[in-house]
Enzyme design. Structure first.
Site, mmCIF file in Angstrom:
data_model
loop_
_atom_site.group_PDB
_atom_site.id
_atom_site.type_symbol
_atom_site.label_atom_id
_atom_site.label_comp_id
_atom_site.label_asym_id
_atom_site.label_seq_id
_atom_site.Cartn_x
_atom_site.Cartn_y
_atom_site.Cartn_z
ATOM 1 N N GLY A 15 2.986 4.967 -10.938
ATOM 2 C CA GLY A 15 3.982 4.710 -11.984
ATOM 3 C C GLY A 15 5.052 3.739 -11.520
ATOM 4 O O GLY A 15 4.863 3.004 -10.548
ATOM 5 N N HIS A 47 0.976 -4.071 -10.981
ATOM 6 C CA HIS A 47 0.072 -3.045 -11.520
ATOM 7 C C HIS A 47 -0.685 -3.595 -12.726
ATOM 8 O O HIS A 47 -1.881 -3.349 -12.899
ATOM 9 C CB HIS A 47 0.858 -1.813 -11.986
ATOM 10 C CG HIS A 47 1.589 -1.075 -10.902
ATOM 11 N ND1 HIS A 47 2.954 -1.067 -10.793
ATOM 12 C CD2 HIS A 47 1.127 -0.306 -9.890
ATOM 13 C CE1 HIS A 47 3.315 -0.314 -9.770
ATOM 14 N NE2 HIS A 47 2.233 0.156 -9.186
ATOM 15 N N GLY A 70 -4.864 -2.909 -5.121
ATOM 16 C CA GLY A 70 -4.164 -4.121 -4.717
ATOM 17 C C GLY A 70 -4.380 -4.453 -3.251
ATOM 18 O O GLY A 70 -4.374 -3.567 -2.395
ATOM 19 N N GLN A 113 -4.670 0.594 2.957
ATOM 20 C CA GLN A 113 -5.145 1.587 1.979
ATOM 21 C C GLN A 113 -6.487 1.151 1.390
ATOM 22 O O GLN A 113 -7.417 1.952 1.255
ATOM 23 C CB GLN A 113 -4.102 1.720 0.866
ATOM 24 C CG GLN A 113 -4.559 2.469 -0.359
ATOM 25 C CD GLN A 113 -3.412 2.702 -1.328
ATOM 26 O OE1 GLN A 113 -2.578 3.579 -1.104
ATOM 27 N NE2 GLN A 113 -3.342 1.923 -2.386
#
Ligand code: AMP
Length: 303
Positions: free
Chosen positions: A28, A34, A145, A151
């Site tokens: 969020g 995003h 991303g 990650q």
């Protein structure tokens, strides 16, 4: 757009979406970065789902879970405008019910170096939540991303290791006009810190430029990027250098050249080399990265 607030609601809503189905997980506080993931998903998929969930297990003690920015109404509006068909917004109780006892741990440098060493157990939290979200949403493609390069590498690793039936698509970092990588945490920067923050990307560009020099090694890249980070433009006379070093603008956490699949630090540059940096401006921790792959053919040609 259907807003599914429980796992059964999500499963029902997702059943009817056309395939291929693309999925964009987020925490969020959405920004254009995003939305560029949603755009990538739309360009490759017939249906697009997103999630908004501030995942408690990927925050360490003393990190910013409680203060992480949240704005549900705005997030839902932006996702709907971007063309998302279903947004999954579970509660922590849905995702981690009483008795939850499973860990998803990826071993090796990819979880232990750099972000993993600065934020112990962070990637366990990431791996378990992404595994669960994939189990609920069951997308064909997962959009992540490149900004969070480690990650991305961790998720690619367990998706491969566990034979999960999903394609992981990395999306380039979206930046502000002055080069600062968009991040939900940028709102915490003071005006002065915000003015300094783009120097993080300038340092990466200095590193990438050094990588393009004939015969460059990883050390040259690190030296160029570190000095660009610590010494502002024009700080070349000894007094200015002393001043800059005595009062560093960034508190450097790490700056390294790594293999972008394994996150093992590299001495020699190669086709999977990536320069990664994490630094604090006050209490706000920023990360950024740049691929050095484009420097490799030039270097190779001179070898
Ligand atoms: P977050 O909400 O921070 O967990 O991020 C959700 C997804 O958006 C992750 O896959 C991030 O890597 C990605 N993301 C965050 N910032 C950017 C950006 N500036 N450009 C592109 N993707 C981003």
């Amino acid at each position: 757009m259907i807003v599914a607030r429980s796992i059964p609601e999500a499963r029902t809503a997702l059943r009817d979406l056309p395939r291929p189905l693309g999925f964009v997980p987020t925490m969020g506080a959405l920004h254009a970065g995003h939305l560029s993931l949603v755009e990538s998903a739309r360009s490759r998929c017939a249906g697009v789902a997103a999630s908004v969930f501030v995942n408690p297990t990927q925050f360490g003690r003393g990190e910013d879970f409680d203060t992480y920015p949240r704005d549900e109404a705005r997030d839902l509006r932006l996702l709907e405008e971007a063309g998302v068909a279903v947004v999954f917004m579970p509660t922590a109780g849905d995702m981690y019910p009483e008795g939850f006892a499973t860990n998803v741990h990826v071993g090796g440098a990819v979880t232990e170096s750099l972000e993993g060493s600065s934020r112990p157990s962070h990637f366990d939290g990431v791996a378990v939540i992404v595994t669960k979200l994939l189990g609920v949403v069951q997308p064909d493609l997962l959009f992540l991303g490149e900004k969070d390069a480690q990650q991305l590498a961790v998720v690619r690793r367990f998706v491969r290791d566990l034979d999960l039936p999903v394609e992981v698509a990395g999306v380039p970092t979206l930046r502000e006009a002055d080069g600062l990588a968009m991040s939900s945490r940028n709102v915490f920067l003071t005006r002065e810190q915000r003015a300094t923050a783009p120097d993080l990307y300038r340092a990466l560009l200095a590193g990438a430029a050094a990588a393009g020099e004939p015969g460059a090694a990883a050390k040259d890249v690190v030296v160029a990027a570190t000095s660009a980070l610590l010494l502002p433009d024009g700080a070349l006379d000894p007094d200015a250098v002393d001043e800059a070093l005595a009062h560093p603008r960034f508190e450097l956490d790490y700056l390294a050249v790594v293999d972008e699949d394994t996150f093992v630090p590299e001495g020699e540059l190669g086709p999977r080399s990536r320069l990664v940096v994490a630094a604090r401006l006050g209490s706000t921790r920023l990360i950024d990265t740049i691929s050095l792959a484009s420097a490799y053919p030039a270097k190779d040609a001179t070898a």
